[in-house]
Design an enzyme around this catalytic site. Structure first.
Site, mmCIF file in Angstrom:
data_model
loop_
_atom_site.group_PDB
_atom_site.id
_atom_site.type_symbol
_atom_site.label_atom_id
_atom_site.label_comp_id
_atom_site.label_asym_id
_atom_site.label_seq_id
_atom_site.Cartn_x
_atom_site.Cartn_y
_atom_site.Cartn_z
ATOM 1 C CG ASP A 125 -2.363 -0.023 0.898
ATOM 2 O OD1 ASP A 125 -2.679 0.403 -0.222
ATOM 3 O OD2 ASP A 125 -3.142 -0.460 1.734
ATOM 4 C CG ASP A 166 -8.061 -3.586 -4.298
ATOM 5 O OD1 ASP A 166 -6.828 -3.724 -4.262
ATOM 6 O OD2 ASP A 166 -8.618 -2.495 -4.392
ATOM 7 C CB ILE A 190 -16.316 -3.021 -19.649
ATOM 8 C CG1 ILE A 190 -16.643 -4.521 -19.690
ATOM 9 C CG2 ILE A 190 -17.564 -2.220 -19.305
ATOM 10 C CD1 ILE A 190 -17.154 -5.084 -18.380
#
Length: 279
Positions: free
Chosen positions: A95, A205, A196
């Site tokens: 992170d 995630d 898309i």
């Protein structure tokens, strides 16, 4: 879209997952994207929130806290003191994630830390194209490049590698590689995924959580696990787009919050539409 970098996976009939990721009060990124799907797939999940924000950083503003190293370590020590560190799986995100779309999200010096310290202890690695390029030093523009990147990452330690999204022409290409025995040729496959026309948050995630869940159920068939994960994710994304359209929003104008709760059946029992093609 910025997928997580790694998950450590140990096969188990009843999984207990320690998930160390970011958390948002509103929306679905980090642990908010990963915990619920894993629970649906039958896992007990204990989340550690390395970051707690009001919302993800794609909004005009956000508020919240970032845990420092000592604060994170305090939580681990608390679990250890009470003999609670008995997990079968560790799902973790560096992170913030390394980067995506040609942009590095972390200081460049951290890339070497990921490469030298994190990658060697991972049993499964799930980088996106940009992260795979930074970890290997290889520019990925063809399928052959993607396969070579998998080989480099195998040599660094992980037995399972899934490059989750390589942009080739008008499609996304997932390339997976499973080195079942050191020194032997890995089993390799690809899944072609149509793009898309929308921008989502939390998809990486979610994808890593799905790969963890399904690869635990199919430990010797990474291609099958990837088929289920991709098909489930695409169903969630299509449901999200359709929901925004029904509400009068143009899906191409802003980042979309995925419709996770509404997609429980697609997570639990996905219809496999996207098939793996073995090399």
């Amino acid at each position: 879209m910025a997928p997580p970098i790694l998950s450590l996976v140990l096969p188990s009939e009843t999984g207990r997952v320690l998930s160390i990721q970011s958390h948002t009060v509103h929306g679905y990124v980090g642990n908010k994207s990963a915990v619920f799907p894993l629970e649906i797939l039958g896992f007990d999940v204990d989340p550690i929130h390395s970051v707690q924000f009001s919302n993800h950083t794609g909004y005009p503003s956000f508020k919240g806290q970032v845990l420092n190293g000592q604060q994170l370590w305090d939580l681990i020590e608390g679990l250890e003191t009470n003999d609670l560190l008995y997990y079968t799986h560790l799902l973790t995100v560096c992170d913030p994630v390394m980067g995506d779309e040609g942009k590095l999200y972390v200081p460049p010096e951290l890339v070497a830390v990921y490469r030298e310290k994190v990658v060697p202890v991972a049993s499964m690695l799930t980088p996106n194209q940009f992260e795979a390029e930074n970890l290997t030093g290889l520019r990925i523009v063809t399928e052959k490049d993607g396969l070579e990147a998998c080989n480099i990452l195998h040599a660094a330690g992980p037995s399972k590698v899934v490059i989750t999204s390589i942009n080739i022409d008008d499609n996304l290409l997932l390339i997976g590689s499973h080195e079942k025995e050191k020194g032997q040729d890995p089993e390799r496959f690809k899944i072609v995924i149509p793009k898309i026309p929308a921008y989502f948050t939390g998809t990486g995630d979610l994808m890593t959580a799905l790969l963890l869940g399904w690869s635990n159920k199919y430990p010797d068939n990474l291609d099958r696990a990837a088929e289920l994960a991709v098909s489930s994710l695409q169903a969630v994304l299509q449901r999200t787009v359709n929901d925004y359209k029904r509400s009068g929003y143009d899906p191409q104008t802003s980042s979309l919050e995925i419709r996770l709760i509404q997609s429980q059946d697609d997570i639990r029992n996905p219809e496999v539409i996207y098939k793996a093609e073995k090399y």
